[in-house]
Design a protein around this motif. Sequence first.
Motif, PDB file in Angstrom:
ATOM      1  N   PRO A   1       7.650   0.223  -3.524  1.00 47.98           N
ATOM      2  CA  PRO A   1       8.616  -0.777  -3.364  1.00 47.98           C
ATOM      3  C   PRO A   1       8.680  -1.725  -1.914  1.00 47.98           C
ATOM      4  O   PRO A   1       8.881  -3.249  -1.729  1.00 47.98           O
ATOM      5  N   THR A   2       7.882  -1.647  -1.360  1.00 47.87           N
ATOM      6  CA  THR A   2       8.118  -2.459   0.206  1.00 47.87           C
ATOM      7  C   THR A   2       6.471  -2.775   0.191  1.00 47.87           C
ATOM      8  O   THR A   2       5.643  -1.806   0.343  1.00 47.87           O
ATOM      9  N   SER A   3       5.540  -4.354   0.734  1.00 44.15           N
ATOM     10  CA  SER A   3       4.552  -4.160   0.605  1.00 44.15           C
ATOM     11  C   SER A   3       3.902  -3.783   2.310  1.00 44.15           C
ATOM     12  O   SER A   3       2.812  -3.246   2.070  1.00 44.15           O
ATOM     13  N   GLU A   4       4.316  -3.499   3.140  1.00 44.75           N
ATOM     14  CA  GLU A   4       3.970  -2.202   3.954  1.00 44.75           C
ATOM     15  C   GLU A   4       3.442  -1.037   3.569  1.00 44.75           C
ATOM     16  O   GLU A   4       2.483  -0.088   3.861  1.00 44.75           O
ATOM     17  N   SER A   5       4.559  -0.144   2.572  1.00 41.20           N
ATOM     18  CA  SER A   5       4.409   1.405   2.043  1.00 41.20           C
ATOM     19  C   SER A   5       3.130   0.977   0.817  1.00 41.20           C
ATOM     20  O   SER A   5       1.505   1.699   1.132  1.00 41.20           O
TER      21      SER A   5
ATOM     22  N   ARG B   1      -0.931   1.270  10.034  1.00 39.04           N
ATOM     23  CA  ARG B   1      -1.151   1.175   9.004  1.00 39.04           C
ATOM     24  C   ARG B   1      -1.721   1.582   9.126  1.00 39.04           C
ATOM     25  O   ARG B   1      -1.719   2.766   7.882  1.00 39.04           O
TER      26      ARG B   1
END
Lengths: 296, 272
Positions: free
Chosen positions: A157-161, A104
Amino acid sequence: MSTSSKRSLKASPLAKVNTTIAHCFKALSRRDRSASNQQKLNAQVFRRILSLVLFFGIWQLLCLNRFNFFINFENVPSPIEVAQATVQFVTGNPMKHIQASAIRVLSGFTIAAVLGISLGILIGWFKKIEDFIFLPLELLRPIPAVAWIPLAILMFPTSESGMIYLTFIGAFFPILISTIRGVESTDLLLLRVGQCLGAKQWHIFKDIVVPGAMPNIASGLVIGMGNSWFCLVTAEILAGRYGVGYITWESYVTSNYPPIVMGMLLIGLMGAASAYAVDRLTCLLMPWRITKKKSA
Amino acid sequence: MATLVEKTLEQRVRGFVEVENLSVSFKRKGQSVHVLESVNFKIEPGEFICLLGPSGCGKSTILNVIAGFIQPSSGFVFVDKRHVDSPSADRGFVFQQYSLLPWKTTYQNVEFGLKIRGVPKAKRSELVNYYLNRVGLFKHRHSYPHQLSGGMQQRASIIRALVNSPSVLLMDEPFAALDAQTRHMMQELLLTIWSDLKTTVIFVTHDIEEALFLSDKIFVMGVNPGRIKEKIDVTLDRPRHADGLLSPEFISLNRQVFELIREETLKSMDMD
């Protein structure tokens, strides 16, 4: 000072002997100096180790005595408890967490570096581009990563991004601002040098402005790397299962205190290590500055 | 192989400089300050000219206009019949400050102008190495500027300009920051290179001895406003050596110029 090659041919044999003697003396004094340098270095290492021993020792004592005067140490995990938590963490599956966090931070940092440096160069060099984008960026700059959490959830869109975006925010502004400053501080003298050697915009840009800004860009990258790790805990509040920041936050939620401190120290350690790595790497790109340090 | 170097050394019919009615003034606090007023001169190819005068007489300003760094308020500069309006490689410049690019080695600094113009690599290295050898910097070709002494840096700056075979070499007090011994060596070195290349040189200085030692003609400048007060032919024989500084001819010229400069210096101090 010897000037032309003609002159050095004329050097007498006596002068040669003299220079040899001078060389011997220099070599001798160099050996002396390196011996005393070694001693100095040892003393320095000793003091630094002592500083760590004192730091953890005092912390342990404060916890043992349940120190409570304005600041309360009763519930603070002691170094020994933290060490136990660390052993537990390491014998579990630490790489999953470390890897998740590192990816990350590195993604956020890399995007920040690419965008920060290129935008910074454009803003610093082209007045019109500065007029168009500088003010909105200044408006966004003081907003801390924590304040971005709701929007990060809504926008990505995703928690990762979303998490990568938060680590990006931490690194982007220091890199941007240092790059702008670096480009703006280009020496007029060196611009003139380029002009009267026939350099057009592109060469002035590539061979004078950008290398001149590199020391500033490098310090922006080092600070940015540190800031990216700052923002990690914030980012990993959004995390599902893995990450050093996630462990820290999760342990707080579940009132399991020792892993919090371990997570904090781990982030500090990884942040310091990666900032150091960035510093070394950027020095490699600027050989004209490394030698400066050595000769000084 | 040697023919290339010889060729670039031979082709000297360029270097004709004309300055016509040149005036420079700028606004400061609403008032216009005249830095230069109707300066006129012609320089023949291959001449070595010194602009000599007290500080504030605008001698560097003349150089900056010829280089194309600043625009005159009125008047024209022509180099080889071409009107000057912006900097270019046919007018080489050596600055007073150390001005090598810190991120390039000596070799890369000297090579820079040729590289910009797309000169092929083999030609570049032949020319650059020739000049590096000429000023005794070949063994320092891989050093960065901060590893060089002041004299070495200025030698590199001079050949960085010369390697582009400019029509005219403009030098703005290039040796002012050097110690006296180094300065003398640099002056002698400059004269030997110049006697080979016969590039037109315009050299700005406030040092009378330096001007007399180097030049064919001295343009002595006056202050308030800056202008050329007198043009003096320096008839001393060439090649010149340091011991020539003691000849009666040199001493009488020195006295003559000293008187001229003294008047102007007093004037400029009164005005301050």
